[in-house]
Motif scaffolding. Structure first.
Motif, PDB file in Angstrom:
ATOM      1  N   ALA A 255       0.830  -1.208   0.000  1.00 58.50           N
ATOM      2  CA  ALA A 255       0.000   0.000   0.000  1.00 58.50           C
ATOM      3  C   ALA A 255       0.860   1.252   0.000  1.00 58.50           C
ATOM      4  O   ALA A 255       0.558   2.229  -0.702  1.00 58.50           O
ATOM      5  N   ALA A 256       1.933   1.223   0.767  1.00 58.70           N
ATOM      6  CA  ALA A 256       2.843   2.375   0.796  1.00 58.70           C
ATOM      7  C   ALA A 256       3.486   2.592  -0.564  1.00 58.70           C
ATOM      8  O   ALA A 256       3.639   3.730  -1.026  1.00 58.70           O
ATOM      9  N   PRO A 260       0.313   7.402  -3.988  1.00 63.56           N
ATOM     10  CA  PRO A 260       1.040   8.536  -4.572  1.00 63.56           C
ATOM     11  C   PRO A 260       1.444   9.584  -3.547  1.00 63.56           C
ATOM     12  O   PRO A 260       2.305  10.430  -3.833  1.00 63.56           O
ATOM     13  N   GLU A 261       0.835   9.566  -2.378  1.00 59.38           N
ATOM     14  CA  GLU A 261       1.189  10.537  -1.352  1.00 59.38           C
ATOM     15  C   GLU A 261       2.310  10.045  -0.438  1.00 59.38           C
ATOM     16  O   GLU A 261       2.735  10.763   0.467  1.00 59.38           O
ATOM     17  N   ILE A 262       2.752   8.809  -0.655  1.00 56.36           N
ATOM     18  CA  ILE A 262       3.871   8.260   0.110  1.00 56.36           C
ATOM     19  C   ILE A 262       4.986   7.962  -0.875  1.00 56.36           C
ATOM     20  O   ILE A 262       4.908   7.001  -1.642  1.00 56.36           O
ATOM     21  N   ARG A 263       6.005   8.787  -0.879  1.00 54.55           N
ATOM     22  CA  ARG A 263       7.085   8.599  -1.830  1.00 54.55           C
ATOM     23  C   ARG A 263       8.414   8.468  -1.107  1.00 54.55           C
ATOM     24  O   ARG A 263       8.763   9.287  -0.260  1.00 54.55           O
TER      25      ARG A 263
END
Length: 358
Positions: A255-256, A260-263
């Motif tokens: 999931a990470a 797109p908000e976890i880069r």
């Protein structure tokens, strides 16, 4: 799925492990990334020699560490016995590996012997203990690095997979949490060999196996992790391992990787996010993340594992195995095969193991 594809994925998993091991041989255990970049440049993209005065002295680019040596012992045992045989594997350790060790770190095949293997050498050679009395509290991934072959062999049989991996892990590591995380990695790998992807659904698949009593984990919640209700009985499928959390980790990492908000940029910095050290709880999240993020790109997955520094050899073995199982051997760049010492021998082992899956 066709048998050809299954075998391609199985071969990819085994060769991915060998490739990851050899790629990290030179730049192994650099905890100072400035030193790593000074010695190998900003990006490592191939096999390299170890630098003088560092780990694996005297070895050359494309050779295997002791982890690779032990993995070959496991493969030969699985192939010749047509499955896991504890007595045969232990005999190979006694007769093939232990005579090459002296109980110190800088010795033996690969030029370095890990803590858990040194401890077992002491127990077997110096203390004359039986294999029923070996093992230590080492919290590392050495058991995964050999039992990944067991996971491939029993990719279609989760009960046998869990039993064999548990039995083999206990030879060197006695902590039940470490054993459970090792079994969980094997269960993940088995699904990838079957053709599933390391995505957000993989933990649900593993939990279904658990609820069907095919994996030995305890379940304390209802479906979709909902809380139990008053009057609910204790689950009848309670297993050996107290918690199923090791089965949930891969989906969180997937999931990470997909969010797109976890880069994590560049992706090799996964080692900084989850930690550079050797312990299994640093290694597994990083390997799951990289294998999920680069599920169709073996080269990117394994090279980001190598370039993260620290215990990058374990990270690269674990990541290479998971990535290779998803891409198959046919999609691993040929230069990684060609640059691997005795690649024909290793590929034959991978092929023979894959052919034994039934």
């Amino acid at each position: 799925m066709s048998n050809v594809n299954l075998q391609d994925r199985a071969r990819g998993a085994i060769m991915g492990a060998f490739i990851g091991d050899a790629l990290a041989l030179g730049p192994h255990w650099y905890y100072n990334l400035d030193e790593l970049h000074r010695d190998y440049g900003p990006w490592i993209d191939d096999y390299t020699d170890p630098k003088p005065g560092r780990y694996h002295p005297g070895l050359k680019a494309g050779q295997l560490s002791q982890a690779g040596f032990i993995l070959t012992l496991m493969l030969r045992s699985l192939i010749e016995c047509n499955g896991y045989d504890k007595t045969d594997f232990c005999r190979r350790m006694d007769e093939t590996l232990f005579p090459l060790l002296d109980g110190t770190p800088v010795c033996g095949p690969g030029g370095y012997t890990s803590q858990s293997i040194r401890k077992v050498w002491q127990q077997r050679v110096q203390q004359k203990l039986s294999w029923e009395q070996t093992g230590s509290n080492a919290d590392t991934t050495e058991a995964i690095e050999r039992t990944l072959a067991i996971a491939v062999r029993y990719a279609l049989h989760p009960k046998q997979l869990a039993s064999a991996i548990t039995e083999n892990t206990l030879l060197t590591q006695s902590d039940e949490t470490i054993v459970s995380m090792t079994v969980a990695y094997g269960a993940v790998l088995s699904l990838l060999v079957q053709g599933h992807k390391l995505d957000t659904e993989i933990s649900s698949r593993l939990m279904t196996l658990t609820k069907n009593s095919r994996l030995p984990f305890h379940v304390v919640t209802r479906g979709n992790l909902q809380n139990p209700q008053p009057g609910d009985p204790d689950p009848p499928h309670a297993g050996r391992f107290a918690s199923p959390d090791a089965l949930l980790t891969p989906s969180y990492m997937a999931a990470a990787a997909a969010d797109p908000e976890i880069r994590i940029e560049p992706a090799w910095k996964v080692s900084i996010v989850y930690g550079m050290p050797c312990a299994i709880y640093h290694q597994l999240p990083a390997a799951y993340y990289l294998a999920a993020r680069f599920h169709n790109d073996f080269e990117s997955a394994v090279l980001h594992a190598v370039n993260g520094g620290g215990q990058n050899q374990a990270r690269a073995i674990l990541t290479g195995t998971l990535a290779g199982a998803q891409t198959g051997l046919s999609n691993i760049p040929k230069r990684f095969i060609n640059g691997l010492e005795e690649s024909a021998v290793l590929e034959k082992l991978a092929t023979d193991l894959a052919a034994s899956i039934e």
